[in-house]
Every structure is written in structure tokens, then in C-alpha cells.
Scaffold this active site. Structure first.
Site, short mmCIF file in Angstrom:
data_model
loop_
_atom_site.label_atom_id
_atom_site.label_comp_id
_atom_site.label_asym_id
_atom_site.label_seq_id
_atom_site.Cartn_x
_atom_site.Cartn_y
_atom_site.Cartn_z
N ASP A 131 0.84 -1.20 0.00
CA ASP A 131 0.00 0.00 0.00
C ASP A 131 0.88 1.25 0.00
OD1 ASP A 131 -2.14 -1.67 0.31
OD2 ASP A 131 -2.74 -0.91 2.28
N ARG A 181 -0.42 -0.85 -8.84
CA ARG A 181 -1.85 -0.60 -8.63
C ARG A 181 -1.98 0.92 -8.53
NH1 ARG A 181 -3.41 -2.93 -3.34
NH2 ARG A 181 -2.87 -0.97 -2.41
C1 LIG Z 1 -8.01 -1.72 -4.49
C2 LIG Z 1 -7.75 -0.37 -3.87
C3 LIG Z 1 -6.60 -0.18 -3.14
C4 LIG Z 1 -6.34 1.08 -2.57
N1 LIG Z 1 -5.14 1.31 -1.94
C5 LIG Z 1 -4.82 2.55 -1.55
C6 LIG Z 1 -3.52 2.86 -1.02
O1 LIG Z 1 -2.66 1.98 -0.87
N2 LIG Z 1 -3.25 4.16 -0.70
C7 LIG Z 1 -4.18 5.16 -0.86
O2 LIG Z 1 -3.86 6.33 -0.59
N3 LIG Z 1 -5.42 4.89 -1.32
C8 LIG Z 1 -5.76 3.63 -1.67
N4 LIG Z 1 -7.02 3.37 -2.16
C9 LIG Z 1 -8.09 4.41 -2.07
C10 LIG Z 1 -8.02 5.38 -3.24
O3 LIG Z 1 -6.90 6.22 -3.12
C11 LIG Z 1 -9.29 6.27 -3.29
O4 LIG Z 1 -9.38 7.02 -2.12
C12 LIG Z 1 -10.59 5.52 -3.48
O5 LIG Z 1 -10.44 4.45 -4.36
C13 LIG Z 1 -11.72 6.46 -4.02
O6 LIG Z 1 -11.36 6.98 -5.26
P1 LIG Z 1 -11.94 6.46 -6.67
O7 LIG Z 1 -10.79 6.16 -7.55
O8 LIG Z 1 -12.88 5.34 -6.46
O9 LIG Z 1 -12.62 7.71 -7.32
P2 LIG Z 1 -13.74 8.75 -6.80
O10 LIG Z 1 -13.77 9.82 -7.84
O11 LIG Z 1 -13.47 9.14 -5.38
O12 LIG Z 1 -15.05 7.90 -6.86
C14 LIG Z 1 -15.67 7.49 -8.05
C15 LIG Z 1 -17.03 6.92 -7.72
O13 LIG Z 1 -16.86 5.69 -7.00
C16 LIG Z 1 -17.79 5.60 -5.93
N5 LIG Z 1 -17.05 5.64 -4.65
C17 LIG Z 1 -15.77 5.98 -4.45
N6 LIG Z 1 -15.45 5.86 -3.15
C18 LIG Z 1 -16.57 5.45 -2.52
C19 LIG Z 1 -16.89 5.16 -1.18
N7 LIG Z 1 -15.98 5.25 -0.20
N8 LIG Z 1 -18.15 4.78 -0.88
C20 LIG Z 1 -19.09 4.65 -1.84
N9 LIG Z 1 -18.85 4.90 -3.15
C21 LIG Z 1 -17.61 5.31 -3.48
C22 LIG Z 1 -18.72 6.78 -6.07
O14 LIG Z 1 -19.79 6.40 -6.88
C23 LIG Z 1 -17.86 7.80 -6.78
O15 LIG Z 1 -18.62 8.72 -7.51
C24 LIG Z 1 -7.29 2.13 -2.72
C25 LIG Z 1 -8.45 1.91 -3.46
C26 LIG Z 1 -8.67 0.69 -4.04
C27 LIG Z 1 -9.92 0.50 -4.85
#
Ligand SMILES: Cc1cc2nc3c(=O)[nH]c(=O)nc-3n(C[C@H](O)[C@H](O)[C@H](O)COP(=O)(O)OP(=O)(O)OC[C@H]3O[C@@H](n4cnc5c(N)ncnc54)[C@H](O)[C@@H]3O)c2cc1C
Length: 309
Positions: A131, A181
Site C-alpha cells: 500500500d 496498482r
Molecule cells: C483496491 C484499492 C486499493 C487502494 N489502496 C490505496 C492505497 O494503498 N493508498 C491510498 O492512498 N489509497 C488507496 N485506495 C483508495 C483510493 O486512493 C481512493 O481514495 C478511493 O479508491 C476512491 O477513489 P476512486 O478512484 O474510487 O474515485 P472517486 O472519484 O473518489 O469515486 C468514483 C465513484 O466511486 C464511488 N465511490 C468511491 N469511493 C466510494 C466510497 N468510499 N463509498 C461509496 N462509493 C464510493 C462513487 O460512486 C464515486 O462517484 C485504494 C483503493 C482501491 C480501490
């Protein structure tokens, strides 16, 4: 960054709120939307269900900030045990670890030893994901990742599109044939370090994703995984991958448990690699509040749970 998101990210660090939150049933009910339970067995059961839908799993254990070497050792042993369960159950599953849990704050060398032990135990055809945490850890995390990757090809790193530096980090990693990732980024960062506007983060994500796909095509990238729930972005990247001639299974999306379930299933049924990151453990508070910050509408879901039976 919106005021509400900023407040929630600050609340994710608040110890008093952390202790209170676990006592409220409505909070626990809301948490259960994002994690199948606190124990490894809960996570393993969820993986079996996902497997039936052709969705792979990545497990991550939510733990407290560790205070000494014996705690880092315990976390390491926990993950070694998880790898054993994966092997015995024949699961299509991987793990994702936080280096601070493996002792990064205590000693980078100790942390490397732990990471190395975990990667050595993992199946060679699977990846151990690392991560990415808050920006003050990025240099140390990348240093250890490079060391690990030089010893074992089956280790992957998370990169955050909201950081200005990530374009350079990606360019420096590609000569090592990393597995990546790509996520947007979940921490509270100042504008000197991270793009404050969502639109800029999204565009940077697409551009970095484009570079990852090109590198994968040229065999300079092991796995190119898109860790996002952003359906529009996924479609843009999927179109690009298809134009570049990628097989469906080489287009990989990773999402969090409980978010965009229909999209997870759609991708899997189309033959893309669809993977869900399943978190478990009793230290869920900061992680859960970061999920609220990503989509403040989740607060309404929590409010509805106040009145649920
Ligand atoms: C597999 C995976 C591993 C990750 N590892 C890390 C890491 O190591 N370090 C790190 O900083 N971050 C990590 N993250 C979190 C990432 O940085 C984002 O904060 C998170 O994925 C939300 O961003 P998004 O790309 O989905 O886009 P966004 O623009 O935030 O969301 C797009 C759409 O997805 C849906 N959505 C997004 N989040 C949510 C939620 N919490 N609840 C409900 N619906 C939601 C909504 O419909 C939203 O409109 C990880 C995420 C994933 C999926």
C-alpha cells in the site's frame, strides 16, 4: 478539497472519536457495508463468494500503528498465516500490506526483512501488494519496494495519482518492470504535494494509466492494475486497452469490498480481471472514515442506520 472531506480526513486521525465509534451500533452497521467482518474467517468466506462470481480477492488486515518490533513480527506472522490459508483453500487471492505495519517507523531494514519473508512465502504467480500511505512515507516506501523488487518479481506497489511527484516515480520504476496498482489517493495532503482539484487528479490518473498500459504492452510493467471505482475513468482506460489490442483478461480493475458491486460483476462477466480488496480486523476506524471522506454521501447511509433495527 471540500470542507467536509477535509474535516472527515482530520477526524480519521482523532483518537477520542476512534474509541467512541466502536460503541455505536449504527456505526458498526455502516462499517459492515465496507467489510464482511473483523476476522480472517469473515474475509475468507467473502473471498469464496466472490470467487463464485469470478472475482479475485486481495486481503488486507487493518491494524493499529505498531509500537515495537514484536508487534511488527506479529503482523508479519499473521500475513504468513494468511498466505497459508490461501494456499490450503486454493483461493485466487493475494495480500496487500502497509509498510508501517511491518515496522517502517522502527527501522527500514527490519521492515525489509519482514516484507521479504512475506514475499518469499507467497506463490510466485501471485503478487504481494504494498500500500502507499501518507506523503511523508512515499520515499521510504519506494526505496523498500525497489529493494524487494530486485530480489523478487512478485511484489507490486500502489501509486497515488493525486501526488504531483507520481509521474516521475512511475518513470523511475518502469526500468525495474514493476507491478503497479494505481489509485487516486486517500490522505489529507496540501496543494504543494497533491492536486487539490478532483478534475486534475482524474486527468493525471488517466495519463498515468495510459503510460502503465503502454509499458505493459512493451513488457516493462508486470501487472497494471487500476484501483478505482470511477466508472467513467475505467471505461476510458478499457477503451484505450482495447484499441491497443489488450486481451480482456489483461485489463485489471481492483475495487474495495462493497463499493460498485455491479461494476465489479460486470467487469468479471466480460472477462476482465476484476479484483476486490477485502479489509478485516478490529482497527477499522481511520480506514472507515477515509471511506466516508471519499464519498460524503455515505454519511447519509450512516444516518439512516441510526434508525435501522
Ligand atoms: C483496491 C484499492 C486499493 C487502494 N489502496 C490505496 C492505497 O494503498 N493508498 C491510498 O492512498 N489509497 C488507496 N485506495 C483508495 C483510493 O486512493 C481512493 O481514495 C478511493 O479508491 C476512491 O477513489 P476512486 O478512484 O474510487 O474515485 P472517486 O472519484 O473518489 O469515486 C468514483 C465513484 O466511486 C464511488 N465511490 C468511491 N469511493 C466510494 C466510497 N468510499 N463509498 C461509496 N462509493 C464510493 C462513487 O460512486 C464515486 O462517484 C485504494 C483503493 C482501491 C480501490
Amino acid at each position: 478539497m471540500s470542507l467536509l472531506r477535509s474535516m472527515l480526513l482530520a477526524a480519521s486521525q482523532n483518537q477520542w472519536l476512534r474509541h467512541r465509534a466502536a460503541h455505536y451500533p449504527f456505526v458498526r452497521r455502516t462499517v459492515s457495508r465496507f467489510m464482511p467482518g473483523e476476522t480472517l474467517d469473515d474475509a475468507l468466506d467473502a473471498a469464496q463468494i466472490l470467487r463464485g462470481k469470478k472475482i479475485g480477492t486481495v486481503f488486507t488486515h487493518l491494524g493499529e500503528n505498531i509500537k515495537d518490533g514484536s508487534e511488527a513480527q506479529q503482523v508479519t506472522e499473521h500475513y504468513l498465516g494468511v498466505l497459508e490459508h490461501i494456499r490450503k483453500k486454493g483461493l485466487q487471492a493475494e495480500i496487500s500490506v502497509k509498510l508501517t505495519q511491518l515496522g517502517l517507523d522502527l527501522s527500514p531494514d527490519l521492515c525489509f526483512e519482514h516484507l521479504n519473508a512475506i514475499v518469499e512465502r507467497a506463490r510466485k504467480d501471485s503478487i504481494v501488494w504494498v500500500d502507499m500511505e501518507a506523503s511523508n512515507y512515499v520515499d521510504a516506501t519506494l526505496d523498500l519496494y525497489r529493494r524487494a523488487l530486485m530480489a523478487h518479481p512478485n511484489v507490486g506497489i500502489c501509486l497515488q495519482a493525486y501526488l504531483h511527484r507520481t509521474k516521475d516515480d512511475l518513470a523511475k520504476l518502469l526500468p525495474l518492470r514493476p507491478s503497479i496498482r494505481l489509485v487516486k489517493g486517500a490522505y489529507k495532503e496540501p496543494p504543494e504535494i497533491a492536486f487539490p482539484r478532483k478534475q486534475d487528479v482524474d486527468e493525471n490518473y488517466f495519463e498515468l494509466g495510459r503510460q502503465m498500459l503502454r509499458a505493459k504492452k512493451e513488457n516493462r510493467c508486470g501487472r497494471a492494475a487500476f484501483g478505482t471505482h470511477d466508472v467513467a475513468l475505467i471505461r476510458r482506460l478499457a477503451d484505450l486497452a482495447s484499441t491497443e489490442g489488450f486481451a480482456k483478461r489483461d485489463f485489471e480493475v481492483q475495487m474495495l469490498y462493497g463499493i460498485q458491486r455491479a461494476e465489479q460483476e460486470r467487469l468479471a462477466s466480460e472477462g476482465c480481471t476484476s479484483i476486490v480488496l477485502v479489509s478485516y480486523g478490529d482497527y477499522w476506524y481511520p480506514w472507515f472514515v477515509r471511506r466516508l471522506a471519499e464519498r460524503p454521501a455515505n454519511l447519509w447511509f450512516m444516518v439512516r442506520n441510526v434508525f435501522a433495527a
